[in-house]
Design an enzyme around this catalytic site. Structure first.
Site, mmCIF file in Angstrom:
data_model
loop_
_atom_site.group_PDB
_atom_site.id
_atom_site.type_symbol
_atom_site.label_atom_id
_atom_site.label_comp_id
_atom_site.label_asym_id
_atom_site.label_seq_id
_atom_site.Cartn_x
_atom_site.Cartn_y
_atom_site.Cartn_z
ATOM 1 N N ASP A 10 0.941 -1.254 0.004
ATOM 2 C CA ASP A 10 0.104 0.094 0.079
ATOM 3 C C ASP A 10 0.992 1.461 0.197
ATOM 4 O OD1 ASP A 10 -2.316 1.732 0.028
ATOM 5 O OD2 ASP A 10 -2.081 1.797 2.439
ATOM 6 N N SER A 11 0.162 1.798 0.002
ATOM 7 C CA SER A 11 1.215 3.815 -0.078
ATOM 8 C C SER A 11 1.411 3.941 1.013
ATOM 9 C CB SER A 11 -0.141 4.763 -0.501
ATOM 10 O OG SER A 11 -0.917 5.048 0.425
ATOM 11 N N CYS A 73 -4.099 -1.283 -2.187
ATOM 12 C CA CYS A 73 -4.129 0.443 -2.427
ATOM 13 C C CYS A 73 -5.451 0.145 -3.388
ATOM 14 C CB CYS A 73 -2.987 1.022 -2.148
ATOM 15 S SG CYS A 73 -3.195 2.877 -2.755
ATOM 16 N N GLU A 152 -5.642 8.986 10.078
ATOM 17 C CA GLU A 152 -3.892 9.319 10.643
ATOM 18 C C GLU A 152 -3.771 10.022 11.655
ATOM 19 O OE1 GLU A 152 -0.807 9.162 7.332
ATOM 20 O OE2 GLU A 152 -1.934 7.301 6.367
ATOM 21 N N CYS A 184 -11.103 3.185 0.207
ATOM 22 C CA CYS A 184 -9.876 3.577 -0.032
ATOM 23 C C CYS A 184 -9.736 2.884 1.713
ATOM 24 C CB CYS A 184 -10.180 4.957 0.572
ATOM 25 S SG CYS A 184 -8.285 5.532 1.205
ATOM 26 N N HIS A 186 -7.846 3.010 4.804
ATOM 27 C CA HIS A 186 -8.450 3.946 5.763
ATOM 28 C C HIS A 186 -10.222 4.101 5.926
ATOM 29 C CE1 HIS A 186 -4.578 5.414 4.883
ATOM 30 N NE2 HIS A 186 -4.035 5.773 6.175
HETATM 31 N N1 DGL Z 1 -4.156 3.416 0.374
HETATM 32 C C1 DGL Z 1 -4.720 4.828 -0.401
HETATM 33 C C2 DGL Z 1 -6.030 4.479 -1.065
HETATM 34 O O1 DGL Z 1 -6.731 2.994 -0.602
HETATM 35 C C3 DGL Z 1 -4.624 5.413 0.862
HETATM 36 C C4 DGL Z 1 -4.163 7.177 1.316
HETATM 37 C C5 DGL Z 1 -3.361 7.353 0.345
HETATM 38 O O2 DGL Z 1 -3.744 8.200 -0.321
HETATM 39 O O3 DGL Z 1 -2.132 6.634 -0.403
HETATM 40 O O4 DGL Z 1 -6.498 4.881 -1.644
#
Ligand code: DGL
Length: 272
Positions: A10-11, A73, A152, A184, A186
């Site tokens: 993931d990011s 992600c 976050e 997403c 999060h």
């Molecule tokens: N992991 C990203 C997503 O699921 C969310 C966080 C980001 O913007 O990197 O889209």
């Protein structure tokens, strides 16, 4: 049988919500998790750049000898899943198709809502997949960029986020969706708040759980399950701040992380 680990990335730390579900559904599998925390967030970046990041991370994980990869992600999936599947030989899945399938199976009134980052929503990826599965479903989507920042910071309840949530979700409520995809990584941490705003009759679909179910099916059908009896290992790798990863990671994974390895992508696929 294949005892090699599964690579999940993931990011940042958000993809640990997917790891949590993968551990639930596949408790005997080894996992290497890669969080590109240095370049997080992806959600506001150009999808062409995000696609390059996706390829770099997959190259890195291939060097770690993983047997399959989950792009945990939504933005990364929207930017590069199909291209990655064409470029690399091993099985790769993303989080968008499983989430979309879960919503299509769940909706009764054929009105589905999707929330995600600007990148994910503007890509139209959920919309496309849902329409392929059931052309009659109406999809209503909205980007909720500030949600990631709140999560976050650990602010998942309170008046401030509730007010913002009400604004983001108003049009979806008015449209009468009976199913809402949390598109997403999060957002599962905000499911209490989102459910409260949308009302108890709206079914929330977490891409994380749906993706873990799909991964289980893939691993079983391809007969690449790990068959060793020893406890599996979980490795956590991060390109950015280790301390922050440890702190936030606990929330997303739902349990303590003891070790995070700092890695660099400056030389393609080489650990720094
Ligand atoms: N992991 C990203 C997503 O699921 C969310 C966080 C980001 O913007 O990197 O889209």
């Amino acid at each position: 049988m294949d005892n090699r680990p599964i690579g999940i990335f993931d990011s940042g730390v958000g993809g640990l919500t997917v790891v949590r579900e993968v551990i639930n559904f596949l408790p005997n599998e080894n996992i290497i998790y890669f969080g590109d925390t240095l370049r997080c967030p992806y959600g506001s970046k150009d999808l062409n750049d995000v696609r390059k990041f996706v390829f770099e991370i997959i190259d890195f994980l291939l060097n770690e000898d993983v047997k399959s990869i989950v792009i945990a992600c939504n933005t990364g999936t929207a930017a590069g899943l199909y291209e990655a599947q064409s470029k690399f030989k091993l099985p790769i899945i993303g989080v968008i198709e499983p989430g979309a399938r879960g919503a299509v199976l769940s909706t009764r009134n054929k009105k589905v809502g999707v929330i995600g980052t600007v990148g994910t929503i503007n890509s139209g990826a959920y919309q496309r997949v849902i329409k392929t599965l059931d052309a009659g479903i109406k999809v209503y989507s909205n980007a909720c960029p500030e949600f990631v920042e709140f999560v976050e910071r650990g602010e998942t309840t309170g008046m401030k986020i509730k007010k913002i949530g009400e604004i983001y979700l108003q049009s979806l409520k008015e449209a009468g969706v009976d199913t809402l995809i949390l598109g997403c990584t999060h957002y599962p941490l905000l499911s209490g708040l989102i459910q409260e705003i949308m009302g108890s009759s709206v079914k929330l679909i977490s891409s994380a759980a749906e993706t873990a179910k799909e991964l289980k099916e893939l691993i079983e059908r391809k007969e690449i399950m790990r068959e060793e009896n020893s406890p599996p290992f979980y490795r956590f790798l991060s390109t950015g701040d280790i301390k922050l990863f440890l702190e936030l990671g606990k929330k997303f994974l739902g349990k303590e992380i003891t070790t995070v390895e700092k890695v660099s992508l400056s030389r393609e696929g080489v650990k720094g």
